[in-house]
Design a protein around this motif. Structure first.
Motif, PDB file in Angstrom:
ATOM      1  N   GLU A  95      -2.634 -12.431  -6.027  1.00 34.78           N
ATOM      2  CA  GLU A  95      -2.741 -11.443  -7.154  1.00 34.78           C
ATOM      3  C   GLU A  95      -1.548 -11.612  -8.119  1.00 34.78           C
ATOM      4  OE1 GLU A  95      -3.092  -7.901  -4.718  1.00 34.78           O
ATOM      5  OE2 GLU A  95      -5.067  -8.203  -4.108  1.00 34.78           O
ATOM      6  N   ALA A 107      -6.885  -4.446  -7.868  1.00 31.57           N
ATOM      7  CA  ALA A 107      -6.893  -4.672  -6.299  1.00 31.57           C
ATOM      8  C   ALA A 107      -7.325  -3.674  -5.438  1.00 31.57           C
ATOM      9  CB  ALA A 107      -5.537  -5.352  -6.089  1.00 31.57           C
ATOM     10  N   HIS A 112       0.137  -4.822  -3.083  1.00 31.07           N
ATOM     11  CA  HIS A 112       1.260  -4.268  -4.164  1.00 31.07           C
ATOM     12  C   HIS A 112       0.812  -2.743  -4.316  1.00 31.07           C
ATOM     13  CE1 HIS A 112       2.288  -8.407  -5.176  1.00 31.07           C
ATOM     14  NE2 HIS A 112       1.003  -8.806  -5.052  1.00 31.07           N
ATOM     15  N   ARG A 113       0.101  -2.233  -3.409  1.00 33.36           N
ATOM     16  CA  ARG A 113       0.032  -0.681  -3.656  1.00 33.36           C
ATOM     17  C   ARG A 113       1.270   0.107  -4.057  1.00 33.36           C
ATOM     18  NH1 ARG A 113      -4.482   0.225   0.965  1.00 33.36           N
ATOM     19  NH2 ARG A 113      -6.282  -0.674  -0.261  1.00 33.36           N
ATOM     20  N   LEU A 120      -1.178   3.181  -8.540  1.00 37.84           N
ATOM     21  CA  LEU A 120      -2.141   3.250  -7.352  1.00 37.84           C
ATOM     22  C   LEU A 120      -3.159   4.444  -8.064  1.00 37.84           C
ATOM     23  CD1 LEU A 120      -2.897   2.688  -4.567  1.00 37.84           C
ATOM     24  CD2 LEU A 120      -1.183   4.224  -3.713  1.00 37.84           C
ATOM     25  N   THR A 146      -3.417  -1.016  -8.646  1.00 39.22           N
ATOM     26  CA  THR A 146      -4.289  -0.844  -7.396  1.00 39.22           C
ATOM     27  C   THR A 146      -5.209   0.273  -7.138  1.00 39.22           C
ATOM     28  OG1 THR A 146      -2.365   0.064  -6.704  1.00 39.22           O
ATOM     29  CG2 THR A 146      -2.397  -2.519  -6.321  1.00 39.22           C
TER      30      THR A 146
END
Ligand SMILES: NC(=O)c1ccc[n+]([C@@H]2O[C@H](COP(=O)([O-])OP(=O)(O)OC[C@H]3O[C@@H](n4cnc5c(N)ncnc54)[C@H](OP(=O)(O)O)[C@@H]3O)[C@@H](O)[C@H]2O)c1
Length: 356
Positions: A95, A107, A112-113, A120, A146
């Motif tokens: 990613e 995503a 990577h949240r 997010l 995300t």
């Protein structure tokens, strides 16, 4: 204007198959690249994917050749936007590489949240957090946005109108999570038939930290919500649809009827209502004593394109054992609202805001 060309990474898996189905004849997006593991690269999608979701595999993807998740392979197909449903172990680097190369990456993975400049997002709940994108743009050409964990999304949607109207001091949640949440080869049938598994690795920690990020603020950085949250997560023998028993303490006292009314009225930001995958009512309140149930309610949501995007809430009642206590049961479809559907709604929001 032509459709935006998208790639789906992890396209043969549980979430990947949902993308393929939801993107079939999407008015704004068109699949041009499907990627999976090395074992699938070069095969036709129809041979590589063990199709397990309801409805037929779309004809448009059956003969498409699977490509690797390598940036050059994805680029060759003219891709403009990347949806990632990769296993978390490989997602971080792939990613990041895609975003460094200039792609917009949306995503479903946890990689990577919690990054300090990565939003997010649940479009109805915290679209204002998209401001973090401008911070991200300072350090890379592309962007990562995300979508939360499948258990957190339904919970956060159900809590948002309560938070806005009454304030929330404490949330306790006990989950009954579907098998598809663990991926195609996640839980062996010998382990789950006639059984329940009272542990899902890292899940409780994810629910707590993600919920606080989503319900918090973004002001030059993420400020987590000031709510005490506790979770107990369990795998049950249901194919799709996570059920959650939720107990909360509100700051201002609310009756069960007031909670019902604020959930029924909840729409989120009006801009979302014009998005193709947005449900007219993000929360559907049921009055029957024995609803929601996964088999009956997991595909709730209108219009047709938003089936599986609504969170169904039932058994809303006051709880005397807590201060200003309320309890209810919710159900949300883990691979639609909890993954691919939420991510597609994010992409639609980004397009509506002219970010893509
Ligand atoms: N399932 C849910 O309800 C849910 C909800 C929210 C978020 N998520 C997240 O979404 C992601 C995907 O979950 P899933 O349930 O769809 O998993 P899955 O069913 O196991 O599918 C995994 C996919 O990734 C591909 N893949 C495996 N190893 C790879 C590698 N090294 N490089 C490139 N591709 C690879 C697989 O391809 P092959 O077919 O070739 O093996 C398959 O397409 C995970 O990060 C998960 O945590 C899942």
């Amino acid at each position: 204007m032509g459709k935006i060309k998208v790639a789906v990474l992890g396209s043969t898996g549980m979430v990947g198959q949902r993308y393929v189905k939801l993107l079939e004849s999407h008015p704004w997006f068109e699949i041009t690249a499907l990627s999976a593991s090395k074992a699938s690269v070069g095969k036709k999608y129809g041979e590589a994917a063990k199709w397990v979701i309801e409805g037929e595999m779309p004809e448009s993807v059956r003969d498409m050749r699977i490509v690797s998740a390598d940036i050059n392979d994805v680029k060759k197909e003219g891709t403009e936007l990347v949806f990632s449903a990769l296993p978390s172990e490989v997602a971080h680097e792939i990613e990041l590489n895609m975003a460094e190369a200039g792609y917009m990456v949306i995503a479903d993975t946890s990689a990577h949240r919690m990054d300090y400049d990565v939003p997010l997002i649940i479009p109805e709940v915290n679209s204002d957090h998209l401001s973090a994108i401008f911070e991200q743009r300072k350090r890379r050409k592309g962007i990562i946005v995300t979508s939360p964990n499948c258990t957190t999304i339904g919970l956060a949607i159900s809590l948002k109108p309560i938070l806005d109207n009454f304030g929330i001091k404490r949330v306790l949640v006990s989950t009954m999570q579907a098998l598809s949440g663990a991926g195609y080869s996640g839980v062996p049938s010998m382990a789950i038939l006639d059984n329940l598994i009272p542990y899902i690795k890292n899940e409780e920690e994810k629910v707590v930290r993600e919920l606080l990020k989503i319900l918090g603020k973004y002001e030059n950085g993420f400020i987590p919500a000031n709510i005490k949250v506790g979770a107990s997560c369990h795998r049950v023998c249901v194919l799709d649809g996570h059920t959650e028993a939720v107990f909360i303490e509100t700051i201002d006292k609310a009756t069960s009827n007031e909670i019902k009314e604020c959930m029924k009225k909840f729409k989120g930001d009006p801009q979302h209502l014009s998005l193709p995958t947005a449900p007219i009512n993000p929360i559907i309140v049921r009055e029957e004593l024995d609803r929601p149930q996964p088999r009956l309610d997991r595909l709730a949501g209108e219009p047709e394109r938003a089936r599986g995007m609504a969170v169904v809430v039932g058994r809303i009642r006051e709880e005397q054992a807590l201060d200003n206590g309320i309890k209810y049961v919710l159900l949300s479809h883990n691979t639609i609202r909890g993954a691919a559907g939420n991510a597609i709604l994010i992409a639609e929001l980004l397009k509506a805001k002219n970010i893509i």
